[in-house]
Design an enzyme around this catalytic site. Structure first.
Site, PDB file in Angstrom:
ATOM      1  N   ASN A 240     -27.315  40.263  -1.271  1.00  0.00           N
ATOM      2  CA  ASN A 240     -27.732  41.030  -2.442  1.00  0.00           C
ATOM      3  C   ASN A 240     -27.226  42.454  -2.247  1.00  0.00           C
ATOM      4  O   ASN A 240     -27.803  43.222  -1.483  1.00  0.00           O
ATOM      5  CB  ASN A 240     -29.270  40.987  -2.538  1.00  0.00           C
ATOM      6  CG  ASN A 240     -29.809  41.880  -3.645  1.00  0.00           C
ATOM      7  OD1 ASN A 240     -29.054  42.392  -4.467  1.00  0.00           O
ATOM      8  ND2 ASN A 240     -31.121  42.060  -3.659  1.00  0.00           N
ATOM      9  N   TRP A 241     -26.123  42.746  -2.928  1.00  0.00           N
ATOM     10  CA  TRP A 241     -25.496  44.055  -2.710  1.00  0.00           C
ATOM     11  C   TRP A 241     -26.271  45.197  -3.363  1.00  0.00           C
ATOM     12  O   TRP A 241     -25.982  46.367  -3.116  1.00  0.00           O
ATOM     13  CB  TRP A 241     -24.055  44.043  -3.240  1.00  0.00           C
ATOM     14  CG  TRP A 241     -23.126  43.101  -2.527  1.00  0.00           C
ATOM     15  CD1 TRP A 241     -23.449  42.250  -1.497  1.00  0.00           C
ATOM     16  CD2 TRP A 241     -21.733  42.893  -2.793  1.00  0.00           C
ATOM     17  NE1 TRP A 241     -22.340  41.534  -1.112  1.00  0.00           N
ATOM     18  CE2 TRP A 241     -21.268  41.907  -1.896  1.00  0.00           C
ATOM     19  CE3 TRP A 241     -20.832  43.443  -3.721  1.00  0.00           C
ATOM     20  CZ2 TRP A 241     -19.943  41.472  -1.888  1.00  0.00           C
ATOM     21  CZ3 TRP A 241     -19.506  43.008  -3.723  1.00  0.00           C
ATOM     22  CH2 TRP A 241     -19.071  42.042  -2.802  1.00  0.00           C
ATOM     23  N   LYS A 242     -27.201  44.847  -4.221  1.00  0.00           N
ATOM     24  CA  LYS A 242     -27.999  45.855  -4.950  1.00  0.00           C
ATOM     25  C   LYS A 242     -27.066  46.839  -5.673  1.00  0.00           C
ATOM     26  O   LYS A 242     -25.990  46.450  -6.118  1.00  0.00           O
ATOM     27  CB  LYS A 242     -28.983  46.544  -3.993  1.00  0.00           C
ATOM     28  CG  LYS A 242     -29.854  45.521  -3.258  1.00  0.00           C
ATOM     29  CD  LYS A 242     -31.043  46.122  -2.554  1.00  0.00           C
ATOM     30  CE  LYS A 242     -31.820  45.002  -1.867  1.00  0.00           C
ATOM     31  NZ  LYS A 242     -33.056  45.469  -1.223  1.00  0.00           N
TER      32      LYS A 242
ATOM     33  N   GLU B 204     -39.765  37.274   0.174  1.00  0.00           N
ATOM     34  CA  GLU B 204     -39.400  38.614   0.642  1.00  0.00           C
ATOM     35  C   GLU B 204     -40.641  39.503   0.691  1.00  0.00           C
ATOM     36  O   GLU B 204     -41.024  40.090  -0.333  1.00  0.00           O
ATOM     37  CB  GLU B 204     -38.382  39.242  -0.305  1.00  0.00           C
ATOM     38  CG  GLU B 204     -37.101  38.450  -0.440  1.00  0.00           C
ATOM     39  CD  GLU B 204     -35.948  39.326  -0.908  1.00  0.00           C
ATOM     40  OE1 GLU B 204     -34.978  39.451  -0.156  1.00  0.00           O
ATOM     41  OE2 GLU B 204     -36.040  39.922  -1.994  1.00  0.00           O
TER      42      GLU B 204
ATOM     43  N   GLY C  76     -29.987  42.059   2.100  1.00  0.00           N
ATOM     44  CA  GLY C  76     -29.619  43.291   1.413  1.00  0.00           C
ATOM     45  C   GLY C  76     -28.640  44.100   2.242  1.00  0.00           C
ATOM     46  O   GLY C  76     -27.437  43.815   2.282  1.00  0.00           O
ATOM     47  N   GLY C  77     -29.148  45.100   2.938  1.00  0.00           N
ATOM     48  CA  GLY C  77     -28.316  46.035   3.687  1.00  0.00           C
ATOM     49  C   GLY C  77     -27.244  45.393   4.551  1.00  0.00           C
ATOM     50  O   GLY C  77     -26.078  45.821   4.534  1.00  0.00           O
TER      51      GLY C  77
HETATM   52  P1  PGA Z   1     -32.840  44.174   2.961  1.00  0.00           P
HETATM   53  O1  PGA Z   1     -33.033  43.646   1.448  1.00  0.00           O
HETATM   54  O2  PGA Z   1     -32.148  43.061   3.701  1.00  0.00           O
HETATM   55  O3  PGA Z   1     -32.007  45.413   2.845  1.00  0.00           O
HETATM   56  O4  PGA Z   1     -34.201  44.419   3.498  1.00  0.00           O
HETATM   57  C1  PGA Z   1     -33.323  42.312   1.159  1.00  0.00           C
HETATM   58  C2  PGA Z   1     -33.512  42.143  -0.321  1.00  0.00           C
HETATM   59  O5  PGA Z   1     -34.139  43.002  -0.942  1.00  0.00           O
HETATM   60  O6  PGA Z   1     -33.026  41.155  -0.923  1.00  0.00           O
END
Ligand code: PGA
Length: 253
Positions: free
Chosen positions: A9-11, A169, A236-237
């Site tokens: 999830n690149w956001k 999550e 995410g990150g």
């Molecule tokens: P994160 O995000 O790995 O940066 O904690 C995960 C997500 O929100 O899907």
């Protein structure tokens, strides 16, 4: 056997050019040394999707959106419909992410409309659930997530439910560097699978992929994925670097 999935999830990160480079790099590393048992998915920002679909090798890497509109089409300025997402060749869509629920006031009613449209357009929803820190501290996380299910995905038919991927999550673990322990993840995933079994029966529960998300990275993926009910991750990150992402994809080895 249920599918193992690692989705990035690149956001709201990467320019178009950087996103295409990242998609290229992910495809190369996955092709060269990714676990063939794991379905890899990348979810870039909307405006990157068409290019990213062209860039990846669909046999190795699938593409998803991070959201879709709650309406099919029409006068909804700034929205991107499920049909538009599907028309790019993308196959997945993240729905119900806690950042959308919190910052964009997405409640269950909105989510149900999005789920229906995503499914009607042949997208696989990655349905996110999870509790905030206050709920975890009060010890009522199971009931909290159960309520999320009851208000949304438990309204689906069995046929539609079978098309979902679930991502647990815990909000307190997202982007905080504070991962749920392997035991906490397993406990919640097993509880969720039990809930699904109670609603739709064992066969559905056993075939539903439940991903873990929240500060999952190259260093902790192996331990998290060693749990029998953790079927991959929503990342995410750590999905913004091809090699970190690859290490997570290979977390089952
Ligand atoms: P994160 O995000 O790995 O940066 O904690 C995960 C997500 O929100 O899907």
């Amino acid at each position: 056997m249920r599918k193992k999935i690692v989705a990035g999830n690149w956001k709201c990160n990467t320019t178009l050019q950087a996103g295409v480079e990242l998609a290229k790099a992910v495809t190369e590393v996955v092709k060269a040394s990714g676990d063939p048992e794991v379905q890899v998915v990348v979810c870039p920002p909307f405006v990157h999707i068409t290019k990213v679909v062209e860039t990846v090798d669909n046999n190795q890497v699938k593409v998803g959106a991070q959201n879709c509109a709650a309406e099919a089409k029409g006068a909804f300025t700034g929205e991107v419909s499920a049909e538009m997402v599907r028309s790019t060749g993308a196959e997945y869509v993240i729905l119900g992410h806690s950042e959308r629920r919190e910052y964009y006031a997405e409640d269950s009613a909105v989510l149900n409309k999005k789920l229906a449209l995503a499914l009607a357009n042949g997208l696989t929803p990655i349905y996110c659930c999870g509790e905030p820190l206050s709920i975890r501290e009060a010890g009522t996380q199971n009931e909290y997530v159960k309520k999320q299910f009851e208000e949304t995905i438990f309204h689906l038919s069995e046929e539609d439910f079978r098309k979902l991927v679930i991502a647990y999550e815990p909000i307190w673990a997202i982007g905080t560097g504070k991962t749920a322990t392997s035991a906490q993840a397993q406990e919640m995933h097993a509880w969720l699978r039990g809930l699904i079994a109670g609603k739709f029966g064992n066969d559905v529960a056993e075939s539903t992929s439940i991903l873990y998300g929240g500060s999952c990275n190259a260093g902790n993926a192996k331990e998290l994925f060693a749990n029998p009910d953790v079927d991959g991750g929503l990342i995410g990150g750590a999905s913004l670097d091809a090699n970190s992402f690859l290490a997570i994809v290979n977390g089952y080895n």
